[in-house]
Design a protein around this motif. Structure first.
Motif, PDB file in Angstrom:
ATOM      1  N   MET A  22      -9.325  67.607 -85.833  1.00  0.00           N
ATOM      2  CA  MET A  22      -9.251  68.926 -84.697  1.00  0.00           C
ATOM      3  C   MET A  22      -9.380  70.082 -85.244  1.00  0.00           C
ATOM      4  N   ALA A  23      -8.992  70.631 -86.662  1.00  0.00           N
ATOM      5  CA  ALA A  23      -9.235  71.814 -86.885  1.00  0.00           C
ATOM      6  C   ALA A  23     -10.607  72.105 -87.299  1.00  0.00           C
ATOM      7  N   TYR A  24     -11.350  71.097 -87.863  1.00  0.00           N
ATOM      8  CA  TYR A  24     -12.714  71.325 -87.927  1.00  0.00           C
ATOM      9  C   TYR A  24     -13.611  71.597 -86.975  1.00  0.00           C
ATOM     10  N   MET A  25     -13.376  70.865 -85.634  1.00  0.00           N
ATOM     11  CA  MET A  25     -13.949  71.013 -84.624  1.00  0.00           C
ATOM     12  C   MET A  25     -13.676  72.256 -83.800  1.00  0.00           C
ATOM     13  N   ALA A  26     -12.484  72.691 -83.975  1.00  0.00           N
ATOM     14  CA  ALA A  26     -12.121  74.161 -83.240  1.00  0.00           C
ATOM     15  C   ALA A  26     -12.795  75.057 -83.943  1.00  0.00           C
ATOM     16  N   GLU A  27     -12.916  74.943 -85.112  1.00  0.00           N
ATOM     17  CA  GLU A  27     -13.618  76.033 -85.890  1.00  0.00           C
ATOM     18  C   GLU A  27     -15.059  76.029 -85.818  1.00  0.00           C
ATOM     19  N   HIS A  28     -15.941  75.015 -85.873  1.00  0.00           N
ATOM     20  CA  HIS A  28     -17.216  74.906 -85.979  1.00  0.00           C
ATOM     21  C   HIS A  28     -17.684  74.558 -84.419  1.00  0.00           C
ATOM     22  N   HIS A  29     -17.262  73.743 -83.847  1.00  0.00           N
ATOM     23  CA  HIS A  29     -17.736  73.549 -82.455  1.00  0.00           C
ATOM     24  C   HIS A  29     -16.681  73.755 -81.290  1.00  0.00           C
ATOM     25  N   PRO A  30     -16.154  74.936 -81.096  1.00  0.00           N
ATOM     26  CA  PRO A  30     -15.239  75.072 -80.219  1.00  0.00           C
ATOM     27  C   PRO A  30     -15.452  74.935 -78.464  1.00  0.00           C
ATOM     28  N   ARG A  31     -16.835  74.974 -78.242  1.00  0.00           N
ATOM     29  CA  ARG A  31     -17.355  74.904 -76.907  1.00  0.00           C
ATOM     30  C   ARG A  31     -17.866  73.717 -76.720  1.00  0.00           C
ATOM     31  N   ALA A  32     -17.724  72.859 -77.450  1.00  0.00           N
ATOM     32  CA  ALA A  32     -18.464  71.207 -77.198  1.00  0.00           C
ATOM     33  C   ALA A  32     -17.954  70.856 -75.929  1.00  0.00           C
ATOM     34  N   GLN A  33     -18.391  69.955 -75.312  1.00  0.00           N
ATOM     35  CA  GLN A  33     -18.138  69.497 -74.021  1.00  0.00           C
ATOM     36  C   GLN A  33     -16.882  68.117 -74.732  1.00  0.00           C
ATOM     37  N   ASP A  48     -12.224  65.003 -73.952  1.00  0.00           N
ATOM     38  CA  ASP A  48     -13.239  65.541 -73.076  1.00  0.00           C
ATOM     39  C   ASP A  48     -12.553  66.675 -72.578  1.00  0.00           C
ATOM     40  N   HIS A  49     -13.488  67.911 -72.553  1.00  0.00           N
ATOM     41  CA  HIS A  49     -13.190  69.399 -72.136  1.00  0.00           C
ATOM     42  C   HIS A  49     -12.018  69.935 -73.077  1.00  0.00           C
ATOM     43  N   PRO A  50     -12.106  70.000 -74.142  1.00  0.00           N
ATOM     44  CA  PRO A  50     -11.300  70.371 -75.563  1.00  0.00           C
ATOM     45  C   PRO A  50     -10.950  71.931 -74.955  1.00  0.00           C
ATOM     46  N   GLY A  51      -9.872  72.197 -75.198  1.00  0.00           N
ATOM     47  CA  GLY A  51      -9.500  73.732 -74.708  1.00  0.00           C
ATOM     48  C   GLY A  51      -9.189  74.101 -73.280  1.00  0.00           C
ATOM     49  N   ASP A  52      -9.424  73.055 -72.449  1.00  0.00           N
ATOM     50  CA  ASP A  52      -9.289  73.389 -70.897  1.00  0.00           C
ATOM     51  C   ASP A  52      -7.976  72.501 -70.484  1.00  0.00           C
ATOM     52  N   ALA A  53      -7.222  72.910 -69.493  1.00  0.00           N
ATOM     53  CA  ALA A  53      -6.088  72.275 -68.988  1.00  0.00           C
ATOM     54  C   ALA A  53      -6.139  70.983 -68.360  1.00  0.00           C
ATOM     55  N   GLY A  54      -7.679  70.814 -68.119  1.00  0.00           N
ATOM     56  CA  GLY A  54      -7.884  69.243 -67.377  1.00  0.00           C
ATOM     57  C   GLY A  54      -8.458  68.304 -68.451  1.00  0.00           C
ATOM     58  N   ALA A  55      -8.138  68.900 -69.658  1.00  0.00           N
ATOM     59  CA  ALA A  55      -8.770  67.882 -71.012  1.00  0.00           C
ATOM     60  C   ALA A  55      -8.052  66.374 -70.800  1.00  0.00           C
ATOM     61  N   ARG A  56      -8.904  65.618 -71.049  1.00  0.00           N
ATOM     62  CA  ARG A  56      -8.436  63.939 -71.211  1.00  0.00           C
ATOM     63  C   ARG A  56      -8.752  63.471 -72.449  1.00  0.00           C
ATOM     64  N   ILE A  57      -7.736  62.781 -72.990  1.00  0.00           N
ATOM     65  CA  ILE A  57      -7.624  62.329 -74.405  1.00  0.00           C
ATOM     66  C   ILE A  57      -7.801  60.588 -74.086  1.00  0.00           C
ATOM     67  N   GLY A  58      -8.982  60.181 -74.960  1.00  0.00           N
ATOM     68  CA  GLY A  58      -8.950  58.707 -75.018  1.00  0.00           C
ATOM     69  C   GLY A  58      -9.051  58.088 -76.139  1.00  0.00           C
ATOM     70  N   VAL A  59      -8.189  56.952 -76.307  1.00  0.00           N
ATOM     71  CA  VAL A  59      -8.017  56.387 -77.547  1.00  0.00           C
ATOM     72  C   VAL A  59      -8.727  54.950 -77.415  1.00  0.00           C
ATOM     73  N   TYR A  60      -9.508  54.729 -78.513  1.00  0.00           N
ATOM     74  CA  TYR A  60     -10.449  53.488 -78.607  1.00  0.00           C
ATOM     75  C   TYR A  60      -9.930  52.621 -79.850  1.00  0.00           C
ATOM     76  N   GLY A  61      -9.967  51.269 -79.533  1.00  0.00           N
ATOM     77  CA  GLY A  61      -9.591  50.350 -80.524  1.00  0.00           C
ATOM     78  C   GLY A  61     -10.715  49.801 -81.671  1.00  0.00           C
ATOM     79  N   TRP A  62     -10.347  49.229 -82.594  1.00  0.00           N
ATOM     80  CA  TRP A  62     -11.194  48.345 -83.374  1.00  0.00           C
ATOM     81  C   TRP A  62     -11.091  46.920 -83.191  1.00  0.00           C
TER      82      TRP A  62
END
Length: 545
Positions: free
Chosen positions: A89-100, A302-316
C-alpha cells in the motif's frame, strides 16, 4: 412381393443418397476449414501447458527463484502478511496515488514468494511491480539478468482462440468451430461402420491407411472433439450473440467495460469526491479469509483515497479444489472501506450472475482444463494431439485419394486446385509446426534488451509460417514435405543445445533441481523432433511409390 422389394430398394437408395450427401458435406466442409482447425488445435494443445512454456521462456526468473531459496536457506525472516500488505500500500501511495485500482498480491498460495502489486497505467494497460518480501523495496533485475519481454506460452492461448486478431479473429475461429461440429456429425453419418473401422488399421496401403488413421483418431476422441468445439463456442456466446448486451449497454468501449465490470464484480461504487486514507488491509484480509474459507490471493482497492472506496479480498484455489471443481472461480469477499460493511461474499466454485454464469464458468473450466490437476492436463494434451492428427490426416487424405484418380471437381482448373491444396497442406501442417518451435528459438536468439521484444517474437512466428507457405509453392510437394519436416526435426532436436549455448542451462541441471516445467518443454521438443524424423523416413518410400 414386388411392391415390398421396390420399397426396400427405394429406402436403400434414399439412405445411400443421404449418406452420399453427408460424405460430400464432410469432405468439403472438412477440407476448407481443416487448415485453420489444424492451427487452432495444435496451438490449443500447446496452450494446455502455457505456464510451463512461459516458465521456460523466462529463464531470468530462475535466478530470482534461486536467490529467494538462498535467502530462505540462510534464515532471513520473511515479513508476515500484514507487513507485506502495508508495504504494498505504501508503494502504491507513493508511485501511483491516482490509479483507479490497486491490486496487491501479498504472497503465493503457501504464504511465501514475492510481494506483487498491479494497477492500470495512463493507457489503461495492466502494469505490475515486484517488491522484496523482506523489506518492501522494489526488486531490481539482478546484474546481467534483465528480464526478457515475451508473451511466453500465452501466445499459443491467444492464437488458439482469436488468431491475435481481436474480435475479428474470435469470429473466424467461432465459424471454424461451427464447421467442425458439422464435419463431426456428417462424418459419423457417413461412416456406417465407424466403430468397426476404429479397430482396423492396414499399414502401407496408401489411401486405405490414411483413412484408417483418420477414423481411428477421430473415433478415439470423438466425445472430446464434440465437447471442445461446443464449449469453445459457448464461452464466447456474448460475442457471437451480442444483441441483448448492445441493447442494454450500447456499443462504446465504456459501455462494454461497464458490462464486464457488472458481470464480474457487480456495480462499482462511484467516487464521492471526499478524501479518505485507505485503512489497514490486514483486518479485511483476515475477515475475507474467514468468510470464503480460502487463503488470501489478492486484495483489490477500487477508488483508493476516496470515501467511496471498496476493498475486495480474493482467495487461492487449492490443488484439491482444482481437481474436484469444474468452475475455476475462487472465493471473494467485498467490503466498504469506509464502514467495513460486508457488501458481498462469493464462495469458491460459485459464480457472479446466477445459474447462467455458473454454467458458463463450468463450460470455461471444461474447455480450459482448470480442473483435474496435471493428470487431466495430460489427457487434454493427448486428446488435443489426436484432434490435431484428425485434422491433418483428413487434409492429406483428400489429396492422397486424388493423386492417382483425377476427379475433375473444378473442370479445367482442377489440377491447379489440387496443387493449391497440396501446398496448403504442407504449410498448414509442417510449416505451422516449424513456426511454433521457431518461436521458441526466437526467444533465445533475440537480444534481451530489444525494444518491443515480445512483438518481435510474434513477427518471427508469422514470418516463418509465411516462408513455409512460399516454400511449399516453390518446391514440388514431395520435396516440400521432406525439407520442412527436416527443418522441424532439426529445430526441435537442437532446442536443448540452443538453450545450453544461450543460457547455460541444460536438461540434467533442470532434473537435478526439480525444474520439471523447463525439462518438460525440452523433452516435448525432443519428442516432436523424433516424430518428425519418423515421418521423414516414411516420405522417400511414399514418393517412390
Amino acid at each position: 412381393m414386388a411392391t415390398t422389394e421396390k420399397k426396400t430398394k427405394a429406402t436403400a437408395e434414399g439412405q445411400g443418397g443421404f449418406r452420399q450427401a453427408q460424405a460430400w458435406l464432410h469432405t468439403w466442409c472438412g477440407l476448407w476449414f481443416s487448415w485453420l482447425l489444424f492451427a487452432v488445435f495444435l496451438t490449443g494443445t500447446l496452450a494446455v501447458f502455457d505456464d510451463p512454456i512461459t516458465h521456460w521462456m523466462t529463464p531470468e526468473h530462475h535466478a530470482e527463484e534461486e536467490a529467494a531459496a538462498a535467502l530462505a536457506a540462510k534464515g532471513v525472516p520473511a515479513a508476515d502478511r500484514a507487513q507485506r500488505l502495508a508495504w504494498g500500500m505504501a508503494y502504491m501511495a507513493e508511485h501511483h496515488p491516482r490509479a483507479q485500482m490497486w491490486e496487491l498480491w501479498p504472497s503465493d498460495a503457501n504464504g511465501g514468494g514475492e510481494l506483487k502489486v498491479y494497477w492500470f497505467d495512463a493507457n489503461n494497460q495492466y502494469a505490475s511491480a515486484a517488491l522484496d518480501p523482506s523489506s518492501g523495496k522494489p526488486l531490481a533485475p539482478a546484474a546481467g539478468h534483465a528480464v526478457r519481454a515475451t508473451l511466453g506460452g500465452h501466445h499459443f492461448v491467444d492464437f488458439h482462440y482469436e488468431l491475435h486478431a481481436g474480435t475479428v479473429g474470435l469470429w473466424i475461429v467461432g465459424i471454424a468451430a461451427m464447421a467442425m461440429l458439422v464435419a463431426l456429425v456428417s462424418g459419423v453419418i457417413t461412416h456406417k461402420r465407424i466403430f468397426k473401422d476404429f479397430f482396423t488399421f492396414r499399414p502401407k496401403k496408401g489411401q486405405r491407411s490414411w483413412l484408417d488413421a483418420h477414423n481411428a483418431v477421430a473415433v478415439l476422441t470423438l466425445p472430446f472433439q464434440f465437447m471442445i468445439a461446443y464449449t469453445g463456442i459457448v464461452i464466447s456466446g456474448a460475442t457471437f450473440m451480442p444483441a441483448g448486451k448492445i441493447l442494454h449497454y450500447g456499443t462504446g468501449n465504456a459501455a462494454q467495460a461497464q458490462f464486464a465490470s457488472e458481470l464480474s464484480d457487480g456495480v462499482k461504487p462511484a467516487r464521492t469526491g471526499r478524501a479518505m486514507d485507505v485503512p489497514a488491509l490486514e483486518p479485511f484480509a483476515a475477515r475475507g479469509q474467514a468468510l470464503m474459507g480460502q487463503a488470501v490471493r489478492a486484495v483489490v482497492i477500487d477508488h483508493p483515497g476516496d470515501a467511496g472506496a471498496r476493498i475486495g479480498v480474493y482467495g487461492w484455489n487449492s490443488e484439491d479444489e482444482s481437481v474436484r471443481r469444474l468452475s475455476g472461480t475462487t472465493g471473494m469477499a467485498m467490503f466498504s472501506a469506509a464502514t467495513g460493511e460486508v457488501q458481498r461474499v462469493r464462495m469458491p466454485g460459485a459464480a457472479d450472475g446466477g445459474t447462467a454464469m455458473l454454467a458458463q464458468s463450468a463450460m470455461s473450466g471444461l474447455h480450459m482444463v482448470t480442473y483435474g490437476g496435471w493428470g487431466m492436463k495430460w489427457l487434454y494434451f493427448l486428446c488435443g494431439l489426436a484432434g490435431t492428427a484428425m485434422m491433418g490426416s483428413g487434409a492429406v487424405l483428400f489429396i492422397v485419394k486424388r493423386r492417382h484418380k483425377h476427379l475433375g471437381e473444378f473442370g479445367a482448373a482442377t489440377a491447379r486446385v489440387y496443387r493449391l491444396v497440396e501446398a496448403l497442406n504442407v504449410a498448414a501442417i509442417a510449416g505451422l509446426a516449424v513456426a511454433c518451435v521457431g518461436y521458441l528459438w526466437a526467444n533465445r536468439l533475440l537480444p534481451v534488451a530489444l525494444e518491443h521484444r515480445a512483438d518481435r517474437e510474434l513477427h518471427v512466428f508469422f514470418a516463418l509460417w509465411a516462408l513455409a507457405l512460399l516454400h511449399a509453392f516453390m518446391r514440388s510437394p514431395a520435396r516440400a514435405w521432406r525439407e520442412q519436416l527436416g527443418a522441424l526435426a532439426a529445430l526441435c532436436l537442437l532446442l536443448p543445445v540452443l538453450n545450453v549455448l544461450t543460457t547455460g542451462d541444460h536438461l540434467p541441471a533442470q532434473l537435478l533441481r526439480g525444474d520439471w516445467e523447463s525439462a518438460g518443454v525440452e523433452f516435448g521438443a525432443l519428442a516432436f523432433g523424433l516424430a518428425a524424423l519418423g515421418a521423414l523416413r516414411h516420405l522417400p518410400k511414399r514418393a517412390a511409390r
